[in-house]
Design a protein around this motif. Structure first.
Motif, PDB file in Angstrom:
ATOM      1  N   MET A 159     -14.226  54.251  10.398  1.00  0.00           N
ATOM      2  CA  MET A 159     -14.860  55.146   9.429  1.00  0.00           C
ATOM      3  C   MET A 159     -16.166  55.704  10.009  1.00  0.00           C
ATOM      4  SD  MET A 159     -16.139  54.358   5.514  1.00  0.00           S
ATOM      5  CE  MET A 159     -14.458  53.971   5.002  1.00  0.00           C
ATOM      6  N   LYS A 160     -16.360  56.998   9.854  1.00  0.00           N
ATOM      7  CA  LYS A 160     -17.565  57.633  10.365  1.00  0.00           C
ATOM      8  C   LYS A 160     -18.788  57.194   9.562  1.00  0.00           C
ATOM      9  CE  LYS A 160     -15.275  61.922  11.861  1.00  0.00           C
ATOM     10  NZ  LYS A 160     -15.199  63.393  11.632  1.00  0.00           N
ATOM     11  N   LYS A 161     -19.911  57.040  10.270  1.00  0.00           N
ATOM     12  CA  LYS A 161     -21.166  56.766   9.585  1.00  0.00           C
ATOM     13  C   LYS A 161     -21.660  58.037   8.898  1.00  0.00           C
ATOM     14  CE  LYS A 161     -22.749  52.911  12.439  1.00  0.00           C
ATOM     15  NZ  LYS A 161     -23.849  52.393  13.307  1.00  0.00           N
ATOM     16  N   LYS A 162     -22.386  57.838   7.800  1.00  0.00           N
ATOM     17  CA  LYS A 162     -22.837  58.979   7.000  1.00  0.00           C
ATOM     18  C   LYS A 162     -24.234  59.423   7.424  1.00  0.00           C
ATOM     19  CE  LYS A 162     -21.896  59.371   2.585  1.00  0.00           C
ATOM     20  NZ  LYS A 162     -21.928  59.239   1.105  1.00  0.00           N
ATOM     21  N   LEU A 163     -24.326  60.674   7.859  1.00  0.00           N
ATOM     22  CA  LEU A 163     -25.596  61.304   8.187  1.00  0.00           C
ATOM     23  C   LEU A 163     -25.948  62.261   7.056  1.00  0.00           C
ATOM     24  CD1 LEU A 163     -27.960  62.222  10.035  1.00  0.00           C
ATOM     25  CD2 LEU A 163     -26.337  63.824  11.107  1.00  0.00           C
ATOM     26  N   VAL A 164     -27.044  61.980   6.372  1.00  0.00           N
ATOM     27  CA  VAL A 164     -27.502  62.841   5.286  1.00  0.00           C
ATOM     28  C   VAL A 164     -28.696  63.636   5.793  1.00  0.00           C
ATOM     29  CG1 VAL A 164     -28.397  62.934   2.932  1.00  0.00           C
ATOM     30  CG2 VAL A 164     -26.679  61.217   3.549  1.00  0.00           C
ATOM     31  N   VAL A 165     -28.639  64.945   5.602  1.00  0.00           N
ATOM     32  CA  VAL A 165     -29.656  65.842   6.146  1.00  0.00           C
ATOM     33  C   VAL A 165     -30.263  66.660   5.010  1.00  0.00           C
ATOM     34  CG1 VAL A 165     -30.146  67.645   7.825  1.00  0.00           C
ATOM     35  CG2 VAL A 165     -28.277  66.031   8.262  1.00  0.00           C
ATOM     36  N   LEU A 166     -31.584  66.568   4.848  1.00  0.00           N
ATOM     37  CA  LEU A 166     -32.310  67.396   3.890  1.00  0.00           C
ATOM     38  C   LEU A 166     -32.930  68.562   4.646  1.00  0.00           C
ATOM     39  CD1 LEU A 166     -33.555  67.914   1.063  1.00  0.00           C
ATOM     40  CD2 LEU A 166     -35.485  66.460   1.782  1.00  0.00           C
ATOM     41  N   THR A 167     -32.505  69.783   4.342  1.00  0.00           N
ATOM     42  CA  THR A 167     -33.038  70.947   5.061  1.00  0.00           C
ATOM     43  C   THR A 167     -33.856  71.836   4.132  1.00  0.00           C
ATOM     44  OG1 THR A 167     -31.123  72.414   4.704  1.00  0.00           O
ATOM     45  CG2 THR A 167     -31.060  70.946   6.624  1.00  0.00           C
ATOM     46  N   GLY A 168     -34.822  72.521   4.766  1.00  0.00           N
ATOM     47  CA  GLY A 168     -35.669  73.444   4.034  1.00  0.00           C
ATOM     48  C   GLY A 168     -35.769  74.783   4.732  1.00  0.00           C
ATOM     49  N   ALA A 169     -36.742  75.562   4.317  1.00  0.00           N
ATOM     50  CA  ALA A 169     -36.853  76.950   4.768  1.00  0.00           C
ATOM     51  C   ALA A 169     -37.000  77.078   6.272  1.00  0.00           C
ATOM     52  CB  ALA A 169     -38.040  77.616   4.070  1.00  0.00           C
ATOM     53  N   GLY A 170     -37.536  76.042   6.937  1.00  0.00           N
ATOM     54  CA  GLY A 170     -37.773  76.117   8.370  1.00  0.00           C
ATOM     55  C   GLY A 170     -36.530  76.361   9.184  1.00  0.00           C
ATOM     56  N   ILE A 171     -35.386  75.850   8.736  1.00  0.00           N
ATOM     57  CA  ILE A 171     -34.167  76.048   9.526  1.00  0.00           C
ATOM     58  C   ILE A 171     -33.630  77.468   9.358  1.00  0.00           C
ATOM     59  CG2 ILE A 171     -32.538  75.167   7.790  1.00  0.00           C
ATOM     60  CD1 ILE A 171     -31.076  73.793  10.220  1.00  0.00           C
ATOM     61  N   SER A 172     -33.830  78.068   8.186  1.00  0.00           N
ATOM     62  CA  SER A 172     -33.363  79.440   7.974  1.00  0.00           C
ATOM     63  C   SER A 172     -34.338  80.465   8.537  1.00  0.00           C
ATOM     64  CB  SER A 172     -33.154  79.695   6.477  1.00  0.00           C
ATOM     65  OG  SER A 172     -32.069  78.937   5.991  1.00  0.00           O
ATOM     66  N   ALA A 173     -35.606  80.083   8.657  1.00  0.00           N
ATOM     67  CA  ALA A 173     -36.609  81.020   9.166  1.00  0.00           C
ATOM     68  C   ALA A 173     -36.255  81.516  10.556  1.00  0.00           C
ATOM     69  CB  ALA A 173     -37.979  80.356   9.176  1.00  0.00           C
ATOM     70  N   GLU A 174     -35.623  80.661  11.357  1.00  0.00           N
ATOM     71  CA  GLU A 174     -35.262  81.071  12.717  1.00  0.00           C
ATOM     72  C   GLU A 174     -34.121  82.087  12.742  1.00  0.00           C
ATOM     73  OE1 GLU A 174     -35.534  78.092  16.003  1.00  0.00           O
ATOM     74  OE2 GLU A 174     -35.582  76.679  14.323  1.00  0.00           O
ATOM     75  N   SER A 175     -33.453  82.245  11.612  1.00  0.00           N
ATOM     76  CA  SER A 175     -32.428  83.281  11.503  1.00  0.00           C
ATOM     77  C   SER A 175     -33.008  84.589  10.972  1.00  0.00           C
ATOM     78  CB  SER A 175     -31.291  82.810  10.582  1.00  0.00           C
ATOM     79  OG  SER A 175     -30.539  81.791  11.196  1.00  0.00           O
ATOM     80  N   GLY A 176     -34.295  84.564  10.598  1.00  0.00           N
ATOM     81  CA  GLY A 176     -34.938  85.784  10.114  1.00  0.00           C
ATOM     82  C   GLY A 176     -35.151  85.825   8.625  1.00  0.00           C
ATOM     83  N   ILE A 177     -34.900  84.699   7.940  1.00  0.00           N
ATOM     84  CA  ILE A 177     -35.145  84.634   6.503  1.00  0.00           C
ATOM     85  C   ILE A 177     -36.553  84.099   6.285  1.00  0.00           C
ATOM     86  CG2 ILE A 177     -34.464  83.552   4.337  1.00  0.00           C
ATOM     87  CD1 ILE A 177     -31.608  83.590   5.299  1.00  0.00           C
ATOM     88  N   LYS A 178     -37.388  84.900   5.632  1.00  0.00           N
ATOM     89  CA  LYS A 178     -38.793  84.549   5.498  1.00  0.00           C
ATOM     90  C   LYS A 178     -38.998  83.452   4.447  1.00  0.00           C
ATOM     91  CE  LYS A 178     -40.543  89.068   6.917  1.00  0.00           C
ATOM     92  NZ  LYS A 178     -41.354  90.237   6.523  1.00  0.00           N
ATOM     93  N   THR A 179     -40.060  82.696   4.657  1.00  0.00           N
ATOM     94  CA  THR A 179     -40.466  81.668   3.706  1.00  0.00           C
ATOM     95  C   THR A 179     -41.870  81.973   3.234  1.00  0.00           C
ATOM     96  OG1 THR A 179     -40.981  79.323   3.442  1.00  0.00           O
ATOM     97  CG2 THR A 179     -41.255  80.233   5.645  1.00  0.00           C
ATOM     98  N   PHE A 180     -42.226  81.513   2.049  1.00  0.00           N
ATOM     99  CA  PHE A 180     -43.574  81.753   1.547  1.00  0.00           C
ATOM    100  C   PHE A 180     -44.483  80.548   1.726  1.00  0.00           C
ATOM    101  CE2 PHE A 180     -41.164  80.075  -2.033  1.00  0.00           C
ATOM    102  CZ  PHE A 180     -42.009  79.119  -2.543  1.00  0.00           C
ATOM    103  N   ARG A 181     -43.945  79.378   1.968  1.00  0.00           N
ATOM    104  CA  ARG A 181     -44.764  78.169   1.982  1.00  0.00           C
ATOM    105  C   ARG A 181     -45.732  78.117   3.169  1.00  0.00           C
ATOM    106  NH1 ARG A 181     -45.318  74.977  -2.322  1.00  0.00           N
ATOM    107  NH2 ARG A 181     -43.665  75.526  -3.746  1.00  0.00           N
TER     108      ARG A 181
END
Length: 231
Positions: free
Chosen positions: A1-23
């Protein structure tokens, strides 16, 4: 059985695609005060402004693509049971190939009834005043605005409590209740934190490994770190 990797993502990962963040700036989101376009009060004050704002965000989303950070997380599914809990309202994780994505703050490509929060529709074009549900109630963006409850939080909590690994990527850990999830990671579970400006995480019981990098670079290092288990 695969181990579970839980990932919490925020605006920083989308910012590199060109989506702006306000924080990272002055509280403005694409030139607008966030409370004018991301609060129930803003909606009641000027629904046309709010609809136009999200129509522009929806159009912008069609012009951007997942970046290597999104893609590397999707590739980790080969070896891990990857669950992504995202504060982002875009669909870049899904477009990169991630299969288990929970959107805490709603989804830009969905709308819902103003009277029935459970009446949700897929929506890729513009949303205008006069677009209604089957009972003639105005539709609104399916976004969790400031001051509103987070319906997906209980599911996110359950996922977090069953993690074997937990990663935080591209979030300032300032928005609650999302930021509070880290307190529910089981004590024996290692936590990985990727952010170019990492903050101190108070009262963390877990082993913490920090990558002070932008999301795409940090995710690559995290991927190499985790895949070392299989070598």
């Amino acid at each position: 059985m695969k181990k579970k990797l839980v990932v919490l993502t925020g605006a920083g990962i989308s910012a590199e695609s060109g989506i702006k963040t306000f924080r990272d700036g002055d509280g403005l989101w694409e030139g607008h005060d966030v409370m004018d376009v991301a609060s129930p009060e803003g909606w009641h004050r000027n629904p046309e402004l709010v609809l136009d704002f999200y129509n522009q965000r929806r159009r912008q989303l069609k012009e951007v693509k997942p970046n290597s950070g999104h893609r590397e997380l999707a590739q980790l599914q080969i070896h891990y049971d990857v669950h992504i809990i995202t504060q982002n309202v875009d669909d870049l994780h899904e477009r990169a190939g991630s299969k288990k994505v929970l959107h805490l703050h709603g989804e830009l490509l969905k709308v819902r009834s103003t009277k029935n929060p459970k009446f949700i529709l897929e929506w890729e074009g513009d949303l205008n005043l006069g677009d209604t549900d089957s009972f003639n109630n105005q539709l609104r963006p399916n976004i969790v605005w400031f001051g509103e409850s987070v319906p997906a939080f209980d599911e996110a909590l359950t996922i977090t409590e069953s993690a074997d690994y937990f990663a935080v990527i591209g979030t300032s850990l300032q928005v609650y209740p999302a930021a509070g999830l880290i307190a529910f990671v089981p004590p024996h579970v290692p936590v990985f934190y990727i952010d170019p400006k990492p903050i101190q995480i108070p009262d963390l019981r877990n082993t913490l490994e920090t990558f002070p990098l932008v999301a795409s670079e940090g995710v690559l290092q995290l991927k190499n770190r985790l895949l070392a288990e299989f070598q």
